[in-house]
Every structure is written in C-alpha cells, then in structure tokens.
Design a protein around this motif. Structure first.
Motif, PDB file in Angstrom:
ATOM      1  N   UNK A   1      -0.545  -8.894   4.037  1.00 44.21           N
ATOM      2  CA  UNK A   1       0.584  -7.915   4.445  1.00 44.21           C
ATOM      3  C   UNK A   1      -0.174  -6.613   5.290  1.00 44.21           C
ATOM      4  N   UNK A   2      -1.373  -5.859   4.803  1.00 43.67           N
ATOM      5  CA  UNK A   2      -2.207  -5.553   5.383  1.00 43.67           C
ATOM      6  C   UNK A   2      -3.743  -6.085   5.915  1.00 43.67           C
ATOM      7  N   UNK A   3      -3.741  -7.368   6.744  1.00 45.02           N
ATOM      8  CA  UNK A   3      -4.770  -7.929   7.019  1.00 45.02           C
ATOM      9  C   UNK A   3      -5.050  -7.688   7.923  1.00 45.02           C
ATOM     10  N   UNK A   4      -5.501  -6.326   8.120  1.00 43.26           N
ATOM     11  CA  UNK A   4      -6.159  -5.427   9.499  1.00 43.26           C
ATOM     12  C   UNK A   4      -5.953  -3.631   9.403  1.00 43.26           C
ATOM     13  N   UNK A   5      -6.224  -3.898   8.532  1.00 42.72           N
ATOM     14  CA  UNK A   5      -6.040  -2.615   7.507  1.00 42.72           C
ATOM     15  C   UNK A   5      -7.458  -1.517   8.692  1.00 42.72           C
ATOM     16  N   UNK A   6      -7.277  -0.184   8.678  1.00 41.05           N
ATOM     17  CA  UNK A   6      -8.374   1.193   9.447  1.00 41.05           C
ATOM     18  C   UNK A   6      -9.572   0.570   7.906  1.00 41.05           C
ATOM     19  N   UNK A   7      -9.678   0.514   7.127  1.00 39.77           N
ATOM     20  CA  UNK A   7     -10.531   0.795   5.775  1.00 39.77           C
ATOM     21  C   UNK A   7      -9.966  -0.204   4.347  1.00 39.77           C
ATOM     22  N   UNK A   8     -11.493   0.406   3.763  1.00 34.23           N
ATOM     23  CA  UNK A   8     -11.511  -0.877   3.183  1.00 34.23           C
ATOM     24  C   UNK A   8     -10.481  -0.525   1.897  1.00 34.23           C
ATOM     25  N   UNK A   9     -10.027  -0.988   1.393  1.00 37.26           N
ATOM     26  CA  UNK A   9      -8.824  -1.682   0.583  1.00 37.26           C
ATOM     27  C   UNK A   9      -9.642  -1.470  -0.854  1.00 37.26           C
ATOM     28  N   UNK A  10     -10.858  -1.740  -1.820  1.00 36.09           N
ATOM     29  CA  UNK A  10     -11.442  -1.919  -2.063  1.00 36.09           C
ATOM     30  C   UNK A  10     -11.177  -1.150  -3.792  1.00 36.09           C
ATOM     31  N   UNK A  11     -11.149  -1.746  -4.811  1.00 33.46           N
ATOM     32  CA  UNK A  11     -10.197  -0.724  -5.743  1.00 33.46           C
ATOM     33  C   UNK A  11      -9.323  -0.215  -5.826  1.00 33.46           C
ATOM     34  N   UNK A  12      -8.378  -0.254  -4.703  1.00 33.67           N
ATOM     35  CA  UNK A  12      -7.006   0.539  -4.914  1.00 33.67           C
ATOM     36  C   UNK A  12      -6.412  -0.861  -5.739  1.00 33.67           C
ATOM     37  N   UNK A  13      -6.318  -0.825  -6.887  1.00 35.62           N
ATOM     38  CA  UNK A  13      -5.740  -1.550  -7.729  1.00 35.62           C
ATOM     39  C   UNK A  13      -3.714  -1.054  -7.190  1.00 35.62           C
ATOM     40  N   UNK A  14      -3.703  -0.356  -7.506  1.00 42.22           N
ATOM     41  CA  UNK A  14      -1.878   0.112  -7.398  1.00 42.22           C
ATOM     42  C   UNK A  14      -1.217  -0.668  -5.947  1.00 42.22           C
ATOM     43  N   UNK A  15      -2.234  -1.230  -5.011  1.00 42.44           N
ATOM     44  CA  UNK A  15      -1.348  -1.479  -3.913  1.00 42.44           C
ATOM     45  C   UNK A  15      -1.126  -2.959  -4.593  1.00 42.44           C
ATOM     46  N   UNK A  16      -1.385  -3.609  -5.201  1.00 46.00           N
ATOM     47  CA  UNK A  16      -1.173  -5.380  -6.030  1.00 46.00           C
ATOM     48  C   UNK A  16       0.503  -5.534  -5.991  1.00 46.00           C
ATOM     49  N   UNK A  17       0.966  -4.349  -6.492  1.00 42.91           N
ATOM     50  CA  UNK A  17       2.406  -3.957  -6.763  1.00 42.91           C
ATOM     51  C   UNK A  17       3.586  -4.708  -5.489  1.00 42.91           C
ATOM     52  N   UNK A  18       2.828  -3.937  -4.438  1.00 37.28           N
ATOM     53  CA  UNK A  18       3.568  -4.077  -3.331  1.00 37.28           C
ATOM     54  C   UNK A  18       2.555  -5.774  -2.378  1.00 37.28           C
ATOM     55  N   UNK A  19       1.669  -5.911  -3.034  1.00 34.27           N
ATOM     56  CA  UNK A  19       0.854  -7.549  -2.647  1.00 34.27           C
ATOM     57  C   UNK A  19       0.908  -8.844  -2.757  1.00 34.27           C
ATOM     58  N   UNK A  20       1.240  -8.114  -4.185  1.00 37.44           N
ATOM     59  CA  UNK A  20       0.804  -8.834  -5.335  1.00 37.44           C
ATOM     60  C   UNK A  20       1.972  -9.074  -6.480  1.00 37.44           C
TER      61      UNK A  20
END
Length: 380
Positions: A1-20
């Motif tokens: 869903x966010x393949x070309x996000x402008x910054x590094x999202x490593x560590x944003x574990x909360x994001x997994x609720x909408x991506x995985x």
C-alpha cells in the motif's frame, strides 16, 4: 500500500494493522488462545498524530486506531463465541507519544517544549475516537513517563465521554524508569497516582521499564495507596546487550508470584519481551491466589502531588497539631520583589524565590500572577 513512501517507515509497527492485518490478527489470537488472556491491548501504542509524524503518516492516525481496534474486536468476539463463559475484552492502548509536555528537549534551555498540552489533548482525542469506533471496551493510557502527557490523555478521555454520553472504563499505567522508583518527569508512584486520581480510573498500575523483581518495592507502596483496582504488566526482565529479553515464561511467572502472594494485584500481564507462552505461565501461576481487596471507602482527603505526594491531613507541626505551611511570596499581590521579576519576565530568579520558600519549610507554594498590567495567562 505504501511502496514509494517518502521516508523510512521501519519501526512503525502500528502501520502493520493496515498493511498486514492478517499478521496482527494472528498475534491477537495467539494471546487469547495460547496465553488465555482475558484482555488484549490494541496495536496502537504510537497511533497518534504526534508519534506518526516521525513517519509522515499523521493523516492515517484515525485509520490506524480504528483498524487495530476492529481487528481485536473481531478476534475477541470469535474466541468468546467458542466459550461464552469467558468473555474477552479489547483494551484501546494509548501510548505516551515520543514527546514530553513537562520536560525540555534542550539541555541549554529548560523552558523549551516540543509539544504543548492542547496539542496532546487533540492528538489523544482523535486516537480515542478511532479506538471506540473500532470497538474497544476499555481505554488505557499506558507506559506514562511524563505525568503531564497522562493528564492530557485523561482530559481527552473525559471530554470524549462527556460529549458522546458513553460510559467506558479507564485504566492508567505509569512507568518508573529505574530503581529510583520515579517516572522520567521525577514523580514517585504515589505522586503519579495522586496526579491522575481525579479522572476516576477503574484500574491503575505500572508497566514496562523494569522486570517484575525490580518492581516489587514500588508495587507494594502503590498497592497501599491506590483506591481503585491495581495492575502490573512488567517486562520479561531487563533488556540484554542486544535489546532482547532473556526471562523464560517460568522465570517471569515466578518473578510475579510475590505480587500474588501479598495480594497486591487485581490484574496482571506482560509488556516488552513477553510472548503468549509468558502470559500463559503468569496466568497459571496466579490462578490459586485471591485478587487484591479494594480498600474501604474513607473520609475525603486533600491529596496533593509534586515530585512526592502530600496528604494534607498527615502534615503536623512541632506540637503534633494539623498544620500546612503555604509559601505566599510567589504572589504578585503579596510581594513587590516577585511582582517586579514577573513584570520583567525574569522567571529564573522568580523560581529562586519559590525554591527558597520550600527550603524554609513550605509544603505548598501559592503562585498568583493576576495583575491588570500583566498577561497572566502567558506568565503562568
């Protein structure tokens, strides 16, 4: 869903609720089925606009909270349906954010703040709306290291409940950062509780930072003063050199046993490093013990909080009579020197006046900056 996000999202574990969502829902289910948990916290520790700013994902704060709570709601309902005699509940987790309302991020200027109270309230309010819309049963303000952040969070909870007319339990969990037994903002556990007891939480306690064995003296003191239910969810020991946690499920369960034996807790769980197997071991270790008895309702009391707490009825003079010493020199109406300092904006010297009063024995400092020629709101 966010393949070309402008910054590094490593560590944003909360994001997994909408991506995985499949991964997050699977983790929820493990804690319910393997661990036997009665309550599970949502994957929303950093799901505020303030915390998500690190990843430029502020616009997704509501969605993160809604989806995390919805996933937990679905799993809890599914597991409850298999055994209706043991209902499972969703706890909407509200983390401390990565900013502090009462501590300066600059060593050169202690007056600097990178967030204010109103910004914290706004961020927490949006988080609460998403969590409740997603189906959480309980709201929990957790891992609090700065009490001002907690006060903003519980204020936001109060505003939301009043506006919506909903009645929902509130849990509050503080974090004592080391063996000093204080939060990062300097308060003892008792002072922290005195600071937030006005929000009438159903359950108060401690989590994170320390392993169970290191929490023992602080849990004992808090259990003696907390007027509501009490909880602990510690880490699986202290982190090792690699940032991992070494306590086995049986180690962690044994570390928590002292809490059960002394009847200090009503709820127990696990924080960093704890797996479903850890939760299972803790649950099994606790089953043969009775929960903490709620204290009897006593007389109303004035209970104040600074870095330590102060119960006014407990303060006596040298004759043994009740006596509260109030310092009045930080009052524009009562001190010409203090007035001149405030008019000149010399707050550092004004602070010295307050400090001197404390050193001379004042229990409480009266601060008054109400004057027709002064912007009292800005000065305060």
């Amino acid at each position: 869903r966010f393949p070309n996000w402008p910054c590094n999202v490593k560590g944003n574990n909360d994001m997994l609720s909408i991506t995985r969502p499949d991964v997050i829902q699977g983790i929820y289910k493990q804690y319910l089925e393997v661990g036997g948990s009665d309550l599970i916290g949502t994957n929303t520790f950093s799901s505020t606009t303030i915390a998500q700013a690190d990843y430029e994902m502020e616009a997704y704060a509501y969605e993160l909270n809604y989806e995390s709570a919805r996933l937990a709601r679905e799993v809890c309902d599914e597991v409850t349906a298999k055994d209706p005699t043991k209902p499972r509940f969703v706890v909407g987790a509200m983390g401390p954010t990565n900013r502090t309302g009462s501590i300066s991020p600059s060593v050169e200027d202690p007056s600097v703040r990178n967030v204010d109270f109103d910004e914290l309230v706004e961020a927490y309010f949006e988080q609460i709306v998403g969590l409740v819309d997603g189906g959480c049963d309980i709201l929990m303000v957790e891992t609090i290291f700065d009490t001002l952040n907690a006060k903003a969070a519980v204020y936001a909870v109060g505003e939301f409940l009043e506006i919506t007319g909903i009645d929902m339990p509130l849990f509050v969990s503080g974090t004592l950062v080391d063996q000093s037994g204080r939060t990062l903002s300097g308060q003892t556990g008792e002072a922290f509780y005195a600071s937030i007891r006005h929000s009438k939480p159903m359950c108060v306690g401690l989590n994170c930072a320390l392993g169970a064995e290191h929490m023992v003296p602080f849990v004992e003191r808090l259990a003696k003063c907390v007027e509501c239910f009490m909880h602990v969810y510690s880490n699986a020991g202290l982190p090792n050199a690699m940032g991992g946690y070494d306590e086995t499920p049986s180690d962690m369960a044994e570390g928590n046993r002292v809490f059960f034996e002394n009847g200090w807790l009503n709820m127990v769980g696990g924080c960093c490093g704890s797996t479903p197997e850890h939760i299972k071991a803790i649950r099994e270790a606790s089953e043969s013990y009775k929960p903490r008895k709620l204290p009897d309702v006593g007389r109303p009391k004035m209970w104040l909080s600074g870095l330590e707490d102060l119960v006014v009825d407990d303060v006596h003079n040298h004759l043994g009579l009740p006596f509260l010493n109030v310092g009045e020199r930080c009052n524009i109406a009562g001190s010409i020197r203090f007035k001149k300092l405030m008019m000149a904006g010399d707050y550092a010297t004004a602070m010295d006046i307050a400090k001197h009063q404390v050193e001379d024995g004042a229990h409480v400092i009266d601060i008054n900056v109400d004057d027709g020629m002064l912007d009292g709101l800005a000065a305060m």
